[in-house]
Design an enzyme around this catalytic site. Structure first.
Site, PDB file in Angstrom:
ATOM      1  N   SER A  88      45.408 -18.535 -18.815  1.00  0.00           N
ATOM      2  CA  SER A  88      45.705 -19.005 -17.460  1.00  0.00           C
ATOM      3  C   SER A  88      46.956 -19.868 -17.512  1.00  0.00           C
ATOM      4  O   SER A  88      47.413 -20.243 -18.589  1.00  0.00           O
ATOM      5  CB  SER A  88      44.551 -19.858 -16.933  1.00  0.00           C
ATOM      6  N   ASP A  89      47.532 -20.188 -16.377  1.00  0.00           N
ATOM      7  CA  ASP A  89      48.539 -21.240 -16.383  1.00  0.00           C
ATOM      8  C   ASP A  89      47.806 -22.587 -16.332  1.00  0.00           C
ATOM      9  O   ASP A  89      46.571 -22.644 -16.230  1.00  0.00           O
ATOM     10  CB  ASP A  89      49.548 -21.074 -15.227  1.00  0.00           C
ATOM     11  N   TYR A  90      48.563 -23.621 -16.417  1.00  0.00           N
ATOM     12  CA  TYR A  90      48.071 -24.996 -16.547  1.00  0.00           C
ATOM     13  C   TYR A  90      47.095 -25.349 -15.416  1.00  0.00           C
ATOM     14  O   TYR A  90      47.515 -25.564 -14.279  1.00  0.00           O
ATOM     15  CB  TYR A  90      49.293 -25.896 -16.492  1.00  0.00           C
TER      16      TYR A  90
END
Ligand code: NOJ
Length: 729
Positions: free
Chosen positions: A267-269
């Site tokens: 995932s992104d942050y």
């Protein structure tokens, strides 16, 4: 005790069979330490982080500073956790680790795939020697809106150029063997269409037709995956109402089933948790379930898999098989990286010392930097400047500055490493040349107190060099701008200097296309210099004084003003195209697709860039007037260097499909060649057009060609071209 690498899958299965639920979830939990933020406030502190590593609750960390530190953490994981599974060390090595290369958009302006690949290789070499094995790059998001800050991190507006650059970067990072010492796992991001937020505003909603998604935005991700990219990062945005981090359509249907991707998705942050804000889930448990079931294997920084998944499985709300799939992909990645064989492969302080900032790396960065510069204007051949000119006035906030030169996303770069523009010029000019300097203005304030000194030195000079533009933080993540003008009072400074009547060269530093219409009209010479990194000064000096003949071409259209945005070369014709032809009835002009207050054309078109040489194109020759399905069309031109200096030219080929079951762009890049043409020399350039180049998503969304008339264009940019016609039968 490290396990042997072969055969991968058996080892993964063996390990998996020994893992508790908690350990499995741990393999999906990727975190960062408190000191090293690249996003909203951290949820862990250092002490907790070490405990988590020891108890197998962490799969990897990012932004670990250097080999010694990562060695220490790796030892904790391998020697203290029950199964001794090694850690991933992630980072955003976007354009270099310590030796900073030009920002990716600048590199894209080189259209030089080999040099770009080499830049990625150097970055991988430095980063791996400092312990990093998992790189959050390349960013391959297509961007058409200059307001968006992250254009700086990509390859611009074109899916074809973007795809080739995506491949080059993946090759540079990964080499042919992930387990080799100087290669790391690439992470293609941000999947998908993160480059198209409404209004160019960071993290904003993305909405587009499936056709545009597939035709314009997906190709670079696909190309990177076909090149073997090991991992993919999801994007923050929603598409068609579904956040990418929980989109089964994107992550499973397209990425895995259609494209056959079998690597790991991260995932992104915190983007899994943020699906609650998006409003597709009401709580953390549902967010975690939706993400994992969609095919989002690893949670970056959300600590949401680690808090929710175990419970979901125990309660029977999530199948353990779904969890195993994700864990398998993570373990496989660690095997492929050779971490089980040698967990410390990527962390050796001695190697780090030798590799980081080596002479060889600096040379590579200089080579890339000079190739990234784009000559936008050069009236009366003001450039190159004679090295023995008497007096140069170097004016502007970037004249002597060092800390802005690394540009956005140069996390590990040292602010004082770059060689300034002043230093670069000093190294180049003759002993008799005097250089006077003044800041004149800064990036932010509206103070004009520096103007008079600047005008004063300009008056004493034979030539003025204006070093203007954006500061580093004005582009990159979370750096969208609603204005794309020169920030602060720099335009006024330029206007004040222009009144001196001195010959002026402007250096424009930016992470995006800026609107520089006044400059174009009033300043004789302009170089687009982006952010060029550690070797900024020497690269610019080579171009200013003619040791390197500029060869860059814009990878994004430069608008006349912000109101034209989004503006891109591969647009549609519309039913009422504006021709600007005054022989037509006035009403045809009035009721056509345009603004009342600005021309339709951009200031500088896609693919645009001048040289100190002059290139002349012959007419196009085709080997046949029509081709049948499966045949190849040969397109030839000759290009003459009608000047006294050697130069490189990027010869560009575009096509247009005149009639389709759905409308087609007025131009589409389908080929280019960058070649050196000596002074006075003529070179023949030939391209092969294949059926694949003529294919598109037809009315029924199948991908293929339709018979009919095409145009083919070859030229020095997307506007100035020769054209010819052919038919596909
Ligand atoms: C958020 C950014 O969108 C992404 O590109 C980056 O890799 C992560 N932060 C980690 O720094």
């Amino acid at each position: 005790e490290p396990v042997s690498k072969e055969p991968t899958n058996d080892k993964v299965e063996e390990l998996l069979s020994q893992m508790t639920l908690e350990e499995k979830v741990g393999q999906l939990n990727f975190i960062v330490g408190d000191a090293l933020q690249t996003g909203p406030a951290s949820v862990t502190n250092d002490g907790e982080r070490l405990e988590m590593i020891k108890s197998g609750k962490v799969t990897g960390v990012f932004n670990a500073p250097g080999a010694e530190f990562s060695y220490k953490l790796q030892k904790l994981a391998v020697e203290n956790s029950r199964l001794g599974i090694p850690l991933l060390f992630g980072a955003d090595i976007i354009h270099g680790y310590k030796t900073i290369f030009p920002i990716p958009l600048a590199e894209a302006a080189s259209w030089d795939l080999e040099t770009i690949e080499n830049g990625a290789r150097v970055a991988a070499k430095e980063a791996t020697s400092a312990g990093i094995n998992f790189n959050f790059a390349p960013m391959v998001d297509v961007g058409r809106d200059a307001r968006w800050g992250r254009n700086a991190e990509g390859a611009g507006e074109d899916p074809y150029l973007g795809s080739l650059i995506a491949r080059a970067r993946v090759r540079g990072f990964q080499g042919n063997d992930l387990a080799a010492p100087y290669t790391l796992a690439a992470c293609v991001k941000h999947f998908a269409a993160y480059g198209a937020p409404e209004g160019g505003k960071e993290y904003n909603t993305v909405d587009m037709s499936e056709r545009v998604l597939r035709e314009m935005y997906l190709p670079p991700y696909r190309a990177a995956i076909d090149e073997g990219a090991a991992t993919v990062m999801t994007s923050f945005n929603e598409i068609d109402g579904v956040p990418a981090s929980g989109s089964k359509y994107l992550l499973d249907d397209i990425l895995r089933k259609e494209w056959g991707f079998n690597g790991m998705v991260v995932s992104d942050y915190n983007s899994i948790t943020e699906m609650i804000n998006h409003g597709v889930v009401g709580n953390r448990a549902d967010a975690a379930k939706m993400a994992l079931e969609s095919g989002n294997d690893m949670d970056m920084m959300g600590l949401i898999y680690s808090s929710e998944i175990e419970k979901l499985v125990k309660e029977g709300k999530l199948s353990e098989e779904t969890l195993d799939k994700a864990v398998r992909r993570v373990l496989k990645l660690k095997y492929d990286l050779g971490l089980f064989e040698n967990p410390y492969l990527y962390a050796d302080p001695a190697v780090e010392k030798k590799e980081v900032r080596s002479k060889e790396n600096y040379d590579a960065a200089l080579d890339m930097a000079k190739r990234s510069i784009v000559l936008l204007k050069n009236e009366k051949d003001l450039l190159p400047i004679n090295k023995n000119v008497n007096t140069i006035a170097l004016i502007g906030p970037l004249a002597e500055n060092k800390d802005e030169l690394n540009g956005m996303w140069s996390f590990f770069g040292e602010n004082q490493d770059p060689i300034s523009i002043l230093e670069g010029i000093k190294q180049k000019v003759g002993p008799g040349t005097k250089i006077l300097t003044a800041d004149g203005a800064d990036f932010y304030s509206d103070s004009r107190s520096g103007f008079s000194k600047a005008v004063g030195i300009a008056n004493k000079a034979d030539v003025v060099i204006l070093a203007l533009g954006e500061s580093a933080v004005m582009s990159g993540e979370a750096a969208s701008r609603s204005s794309i003008e020169l920030p602060g009072v720099q335009k006024e400074l330029m206007q004040a200097i222009q009144k001196t009547g001195k010959p002026i060269v402007t250096l424009v530093s930016s992470g995006r296309p800026l609107a520089i219409s006044w400059m174009d009209k009033n300043i004789p010479a302009i170089l687009q210099t982006w952010s060029l990194g550690t070797l900024t000064g020497p690269a610019i000096a080579e171009v200013l004084f003619g040791d390197y003949n500029p060869s860059g071409k814009l990878p994004m259209t430069f608008p006349r003003n912000v109101g034209q945005v989004p503006i891109y070369y591969n647009h549609k014709n519309t039913g009422r195209p504006y021709t600007g032809d005054y022989s037509e009835p006035a009403s045809d002009r009035i009721y056509s697709s345009r603004y009342r207050d600005v021309e339709n054309s951009p200031l500088y078109p896609f693919g645009y860039g001048l040289s100190y040489a002059k290139f002349e194109y012959s007419d196009i020759q085709l080997d046949k007037a029509s081709i049948k399905s499966g045949e190849t069309l040969k397109v030839k031109v000759s290009v003459k260097n009608a000047s006294k200096v050697d130069g490189e030219e990027v010869v560009q080929l575009y096509i247009r499909d005149l009639v389709g079951s759905v409308t087609r762009p007025v131009k589409e890049l389908k080929g280019f060649k960058k070649l050196m043409i000596k002074a006075g020399e003529t070179k023949e350039v030939s391209f092969d057009l294949t059926e694949d180049d003529l294919s598109f998503y037809r009315r029924d969304m199948t991908f293929g060609t339709e018979p009919g008339d095409f145009k083919v264009y070859v030229g020095t940019n997307s506007r100035d071209v020769k054209e010819a016609d052919f038919m596909l039968m």
